[in-house]
Design an enzyme around this catalytic site. Structure first.
Site, PDB file in Angstrom:
ATOM      1  NE  ARG A  49      -4.108  -1.979   1.850  1.00 28.00           N
ATOM      2  CZ  ARG A  49      -4.879  -2.510   2.778  1.00 28.00           C
ATOM      3  NH1 ARG A  49      -4.766  -2.110   4.027  1.00 28.00           N
ATOM      4  NH2 ARG A  49      -5.770  -3.424   2.468  1.00 28.00           N
ATOM      5  CD  GLU A  62      -4.117  -7.989  -5.125  1.00 26.79           C
ATOM      6  OE1 GLU A  62      -4.695  -9.065  -4.894  1.00 26.79           O
ATOM      7  OE2 GLU A  62      -4.219  -6.993  -4.392  1.00 26.79           O
ATOM      8  CB  THR A  68      -0.479 -16.639   0.904  1.00 29.06           C
ATOM      9  OG1 THR A  68      -0.263 -17.695  -0.030  1.00 29.06           O
ATOM     10  CG2 THR A  68       0.589 -16.717   1.972  1.00 29.06           C
ATOM     11  CG  LEU A 105       4.678 -16.979  -0.368  1.00 30.35           C
ATOM     12  CD1 LEU A 105       4.359 -16.380   0.993  1.00 30.35           C
ATOM     13  CD2 LEU A 105       5.123 -15.860  -1.303  1.00 30.35           C
ATOM     14  CE1 TYR A 107      -2.309 -23.804  -2.784  1.00 27.90           C
ATOM     15  CE2 TYR A 107      -1.513 -22.386  -1.035  1.00 27.90           C
ATOM     16  CZ  TYR A 107      -2.403 -23.327  -1.507  1.00 27.90           C
ATOM     17  OH  TYR A 107      -3.366 -23.809  -0.679  1.00 27.90           O
ATOM     18  CE1 TYR A 145      -9.482 -10.137  -5.156  1.00 29.96           C
ATOM     19  CE2 TYR A 145      -7.411 -11.297  -5.503  1.00 29.96           C
ATOM     20  CZ  TYR A 145      -8.164 -10.366  -4.815  1.00 29.96           C
ATOM     21  OH  TYR A 145      -7.581  -9.633  -3.819  1.00 29.96           O
ATOM     22  CG  ASP A 163     -10.952 -11.586  -1.679  1.00 27.01           C
ATOM     23  OD1 ASP A 163     -12.073 -11.107  -1.377  1.00 27.01           O
ATOM     24  OD2 ASP A 163      -9.904 -11.268  -1.103  1.00 27.01           O
ATOM     25  CB  CYS A 224     -22.224  -6.951  13.633  1.00 29.91           C
ATOM     26  SG  CYS A 224     -22.199  -8.473  12.666  1.00 29.91           S
ATOM     27  CB  CYS A 233     -25.430  -5.449   7.118  1.00 32.80           C
ATOM     28  SG  CYS A 233     -25.107  -7.215   7.069  1.00 32.80           S
TER      29      CYS A 233
HETATM   30 FE1  SF4 Z   1     -21.790  -7.743  10.475  1.00 36.07          FE
HETATM   31 FE2  SF4 Z   1     -22.956  -7.271   8.105  1.00 36.07          FE
HETATM   32 FE3  SF4 Z   1     -20.934  -5.769   8.887  1.00 36.07          FE
HETATM   33 FE4  SF4 Z   1     -20.491  -8.283   8.181  1.00 36.07          FE
HETATM   34  S1  SF4 Z   1     -21.241  -6.647   6.840  1.00 36.07           S
HETATM   35  S2  SF4 Z   1     -19.674  -7.251  10.003  1.00 36.07           S
HETATM   36  S3  SF4 Z   1     -22.381  -9.245   8.942  1.00 36.07           S
HETATM   37  S4  SF4 Z   1     -22.913  -5.915   9.894  1.00 36.07           S
END
Ligand code: SF4
Length: 381
Positions: A49, A62, A68, A105, A107, A145, A163, A224, A233
């Site tokens: 980064r 990547e 990994t 590492l 693979y 990806y 991913d 959460c 969510c």
């Molecule tokens: Fe929780 Fe949803 Fe946030 Fe995942 S995206 S941490 S399930 S609130």
């Protein structure tokens, strides 16, 4: 780090399968802005980064990050980019040196593909990592990806990524209860990942989604309470976090038994043989070894190994110990014997596989697997 487990009871009602939909514009805007603010505050400081404007660093990171963990990749990335700071440097490198830097590492086909990709980039693009997903996909070892990650992070192209971390976040965010390994669900997730992308700073958005999956939206006990997109969510709202994403049967693990011999010369050098160019640990070096056949015991395999050595040295009758390594599909158990050879013993091995004597201080230049490192540690090498 505290982890909050969501234990609300699921709401009663009809099956939720198929009820999930792409977020409306307001919800998308909320998700983007909250994720961007959170990523700016909470993102981990990682070596690649710090090189955000170097497409080669993104390509290298990547590829190393495939299968990994970040914590494992960091020191490898730093060593690799210090030795091969540009695509041209990597393209001109000897494959043995590339493998040696990749040792441990895992693979290893990734190292071979990366090396080949660097040569292709020098030949086809004058050393500049290609910008588009379509071009990146023509390089060896680059899938959808990885191409999306490089295009978006290095060039800010509007390319989605998907991913394991992103799959977990998106299935929960959108309340997708079907198995994400099914092709139809996978297509929906790719579409959702693209739909959610902002017009600009797509690389940051993709990294924020991946970062959220890696540090907050964890497989078990997601945090959460700390989640910036909790209000959007669906799994959180419907108390479905514990059952999304849908799990499946575990991969069947095959048990493989191997006898290995650490044959030492009086000067301490050990005999190493190179593995075939295809299959597990292709092209890496290891101690002479034999896999046990079905129903075969260790003593019989030890005698077979001694025969293949063809008189180079003698193998002890009793083993020095055992080493177990768990790979994705295999559980490997090495029974390790020690043995001795004379100073003038030639390095050779059956089937004309390359063989050589290597002293302890030469091990770092040899491409060997983590399993081989563990076997060597057992015999004090
Ligand atoms: Fe929780 Fe949803 Fe946030 Fe995942 S995206 S941490 S399930 S609130």
């Amino acid at each position: 780090m505290s982890r909050l487990r969501t234990k609300r009871k699921p709401e009663a009602g009809p099956s939720r399968a198929g009820r999930s939909s792409l977020p409306d514009t307001a919800r998308k805007r909320l998700i983007r802005s909250r994720l961007a603010a959170w990523y700016g505050r909470c993102r981990r400081d990682l070596p690649w980064r710090r090189r955000a404007d170097d497409p080669y660093a993104q390509l290298l990171a990547e590829v190393m990050l495939q299968q990994t963990q970040v914590v494992t990749v960091q020191p490898y990335f730093e060593r690799f980019i210090a030795r091969f700071p540009t695509v041209q440097a990597l393209a001109g490198a000897d494959e043995g040196e590339v493998f040696a830097l990749w040792s441990g590492l895992g693979y290893y086909s990734r190292a071979r593909n990366l090396h080949a990709a660097a040569r292709r980039i020098v030949e086809g693009w004058g050393g500049a990592v290609p910008r588009t997903v379509a071009e990146l996909l023509t390089l060896p070892g680059i899938g959808r990806y990885t191409a999306g990650a490089i295009a978006s992070i290095a060039y800010d192209m509007r390319a989605p990524v998907l991913d394991g971390n992103v799959i977990r976040v998106l299935t929960r965010l959108l309340g997708i209860e079907e198995d994400p390994r099914s092709p139809a669900v996978r297509d929906r997730l790719w579409a959702a990942a693209e739909d959610l992308l902002p017009a600009r700073r797509c690389g940051d958005f993709n990294q924020a989604l991946m970062e959220l999956g890696a540090t907050v939206c964890l497989p078990r006990s997601p945090r959460c309470a700390d989640c910036p997109i909790r209000s959007a969510c669906r799994a959180f709202r419907e108390a479905a976090v514990d059952r999304i994403p849908a799990g499946g049967r575990r991969t069947k693990v095959r048990a493989v038994r191997i006898v290995s011999a650490a044959i030492a010369r009086p000067d301490g050098a050990l005999l190493f043989v190179q593995r075939p160019a295809r299959g597990l640990w292709a092209g890496l070096w290891e101690l002479p070894s034999e896999e046990l056949r079905d129903g075969e015991d260790v003593e019989s395999a030890r005698r077979r190994l001694a025969k293949r050595l063809g008189g180079i040295g003698r193998i002890d009758a009793t083993p020095a110990g055992e080493v177990t390594r768990l790979l994705t599909h295999r559980r490997l158990v090495f029974t390790v014997f020690q043995g001795r050879a004379s100073t003038r013993a030639r390095a050779r091995w059956a089937d004309r596989q390359p063989a050589r004597w290597v002293k302890r201080d030469g091990l770092s230049e040899l491409g060997i697997s983590r399993a081989c490192e563990a076997v060597l540690a057992l015999v004090g090498a």
